[in-house]
Design a protein around this motif. Sequence first.
Motif, PDB file in Angstrom:
ATOM      1  N   MET A 115       0.824  -1.197   0.000  1.00 13.06           N
ATOM      2  CA  MET A 115       0.000   0.000   0.000  1.00 13.06           C
ATOM      3  C   MET A 115       0.866   1.259   0.000  1.00 13.06           C
ATOM      4  SD  MET A 115      -3.151   0.862  -0.010  1.00 13.06           S
ATOM      5  CE  MET A 115      -4.403   1.906   0.541  1.00 13.06           C
ATOM      6  N   GLU A 116       1.970   1.217   0.744  1.00 13.88           N
ATOM      7  CA  GLU A 116       2.853   2.385   0.827  1.00 13.88           C
ATOM      8  C   GLU A 116       3.421   2.743  -0.552  1.00 13.88           C
ATOM      9  OE1 GLU A 116       7.038   3.474   2.897  1.00 13.88           O
ATOM     10  OE2 GLU A 116       5.545   2.490   4.155  1.00 13.88           O
ATOM     11  N   GLY A 117       3.788   1.704  -1.332  1.00 15.54           N
ATOM     12  CA  GLY A 117       4.307   1.941  -2.674  1.00 15.54           C
ATOM     13  C   GLY A 117       3.293   2.630  -3.564  1.00 15.54           C
ATOM     14  N   PHE A 118       2.035   2.248  -3.419  1.00 15.13           N
ATOM     15  CA  PHE A 118       0.956   2.857  -4.187  1.00 15.13           C
ATOM     16  C   PHE A 118       0.808   4.327  -3.829  1.00 15.13           C
ATOM     17  CE2 PHE A 118      -3.589   3.944  -4.607  1.00 15.13           C
ATOM     18  CZ  PHE A 118      -3.719   3.792  -5.978  1.00 15.13           C
ATOM     19  N   ILE A 119       0.873   4.632  -2.548  1.00 12.89           N
ATOM     20  CA  ILE A 119       0.744   6.017  -2.085  1.00 12.89           C
ATOM     21  C   ILE A 119       1.918   6.853  -2.598  1.00 12.89           C
ATOM     22  CG2 ILE A 119       0.755   7.506  -0.029  1.00 12.89           C
ATOM     23  CD1 ILE A 119      -0.839   5.243   1.374  1.00 12.89           C
ATOM     24  N   LEU A 120       3.120   6.286  -2.555  1.00 14.81           N
ATOM     25  CA  LEU A 120       4.285   7.006  -3.069  1.00 14.81           C
ATOM     26  C   LEU A 120       4.149   7.285  -4.563  1.00 14.81           C
ATOM     27  CD1 LEU A 120       7.206   5.226  -1.184  1.00 14.81           C
ATOM     28  CD2 LEU A 120       6.309   7.532  -0.796  1.00 14.81           C
ATOM     29  N   LYS A 121       3.608   6.304  -5.304  1.00 14.21           N
ATOM     30  CA  LYS A 121       3.409   6.499  -6.743  1.00 14.21           C
ATOM     31  C   LYS A 121       2.398   7.614  -6.999  1.00 14.21           C
ATOM     32  CE  LYS A 121       2.638   4.214 -11.090  1.00 14.21           C
ATOM     33  NZ  LYS A 121       2.408   2.980 -11.813  1.00 14.21           N
ATOM     34  N   LEU A 122       1.332   7.652  -6.215  1.00 15.59           N
ATOM     35  CA  LEU A 122       0.339   8.721  -6.368  1.00 15.59           C
ATOM     36  C   LEU A 122       0.941  10.087  -6.068  1.00 15.59           C
ATOM     37  CD1 LEU A 122      -2.906   7.193  -4.813  1.00 15.59           C
ATOM     38  CD2 LEU A 122      -2.441   7.664  -7.214  1.00 15.59           C
ATOM     39  N   GLU A 123       1.770  10.156  -5.037  1.00 16.86           N
ATOM     40  CA  GLU A 123       2.423  11.426  -4.700  1.00 16.86           C
ATOM     41  C   GLU A 123       3.352  11.858  -5.829  1.00 16.86           C
ATOM     42  OE1 GLU A 123       4.292  10.656  -0.932  1.00 16.86           O
ATOM     43  OE2 GLU A 123       2.395  10.799   0.157  1.00 16.86           O
ATOM     44  N   LYS A 124       4.108  10.908  -6.386  1.00 17.74           N
ATOM     45  CA  LYS A 124       5.014  11.209  -7.493  1.00 17.74           C
ATOM     46  C   LYS A 124       4.220  11.656  -8.718  1.00 17.74           C
ATOM     47  CE  LYS A 124       8.979  11.138  -9.708  1.00 17.74           C
ATOM     48  NZ  LYS A 124      10.030  12.078  -9.456  1.00 17.74           N
ATOM     49  N   GLU A 125       3.088  10.995  -8.968  1.00 22.22           N
ATOM     50  CA  GLU A 125       2.240  11.362 -10.101  1.00 22.22           C
ATOM     51  C   GLU A 125       1.720  12.787  -9.944  1.00 22.22           C
ATOM     52  OE1 GLU A 125      -1.605   9.281 -11.685  1.00 22.22           O
ATOM     53  OE2 GLU A 125       0.043   7.838 -11.682  1.00 22.22           O
ATOM     54  N   LYS A 126       1.320  13.146  -8.741  1.00 18.13           N
ATOM     55  CA  LYS A 126       0.827  14.504  -8.485  1.00 18.13           C
ATOM     56  C   LYS A 126       1.946  15.524  -8.728  1.00 18.13           C
ATOM     57  CE  LYS A 126      -1.512  17.345  -5.112  1.00 18.13           C
ATOM     58  NZ  LYS A 126      -2.322  17.410  -3.938  1.00 18.13           N
ATOM     59  N   GLU A 127       3.144  15.206  -8.281  1.00 17.78           N
ATOM     60  CA  GLU A 127       4.306  16.076  -8.492  1.00 17.78           C
ATOM     61  C   GLU A 127       4.589  16.233  -9.992  1.00 17.78           C
ATOM     62  OE1 GLU A 127       9.033  15.384  -8.070  1.00 17.78           O
ATOM     63  OE2 GLU A 127       7.844  14.885  -6.296  1.00 17.78           O
ATOM     64  N   LEU A 128       4.531  15.126 -10.728  1.00 16.77           N
ATOM     65  CA  LEU A 128       4.802  15.172 -12.165  1.00 16.77           C
ATOM     66  C   LEU A 128       3.699  15.909 -12.925  1.00 16.77           C
ATOM     67  CD1 LEU A 128       6.252  11.608 -12.793  1.00 16.77           C
ATOM     68  CD2 LEU A 128       7.488  13.780 -12.717  1.00 16.77           C
ATOM     69  N   GLU A 129       2.471  15.810 -12.448  1.00 24.30           N
ATOM     70  CA  GLU A 129       1.380  16.527 -13.093  1.00 24.30           C
ATOM     71  C   GLU A 129       1.595  18.036 -12.975  1.00 24.30           C
ATOM     72  OE1 GLU A 129      -3.380  16.017 -13.600  1.00 24.30           O
ATOM     73  OE2 GLU A 129      -2.548  15.641 -11.624  1.00 24.30           O
ATOM     74  N   GLU A 130       2.078  18.464 -11.822  1.00 21.16           N
ATOM     75  CA  GLU A 130       2.396  19.886 -11.640  1.00 21.16           C
ATOM     76  C   GLU A 130       3.523  20.304 -12.595  1.00 21.16           C
ATOM     77  OE1 GLU A 130       4.071  22.766  -8.127  1.00 21.16           O
ATOM     78  OE2 GLU A 130       2.738  21.132  -7.551  1.00 21.16           O
ATOM     79  N   LYS A 131       4.540  19.440 -12.724  1.00 25.90           N
ATOM     80  CA  LYS A 131       5.641  19.721 -13.660  1.00 25.90           C
ATOM     81  C   LYS A 131       5.117  19.791 -15.096  1.00 25.90           C
ATOM     82  CE  LYS A 131       9.863  18.068 -12.919  1.00 25.90           C
ATOM     83  NZ  LYS A 131      10.957  17.090 -12.740  1.00 25.90           N
ATOM     84  N   TYR A 132       4.164  18.916 -15.427  1.00 22.01           N
ATOM     85  CA  TYR A 132       3.568  18.885 -16.764  1.00 22.01           C
ATOM     86  C   TYR A 132       2.899  20.224 -17.073  1.00 22.01           C
ATOM     87  CZ  TYR A 132      -0.200  17.907 -20.119  1.00 22.01           C
ATOM     88  OH  TYR A 132      -1.088  17.959 -21.165  1.00 22.01           O
TER      89      TYR A 132
END
Length: 59
Positions: free
Chosen positions: A1-18
């Motif tokens: 579950m922790e890995g999934f949460i980290l991926k979501l956080e990274k995705e949110k960060e990358l969306e901002e970069k996008y």
Amino acid sequence: MEGFILKLEKEKELEEKYFNFLKTEQGRKWKDSWINRLSSDVAGDFGDYLYDFYPEMLA
């Protein structure tokens, strides 16, 4: 579950970069190249950004 949460956080960060990338000249050229390639106004979306710059996020 922790890995999934980290991926979501990274995705949110990358969306901002996008969205910041799209504000640059290079970002607009990149998006236009996707639109021209696919003849679609939805080309160059966040998924395409990940495909080109962060393919490991799609795995």
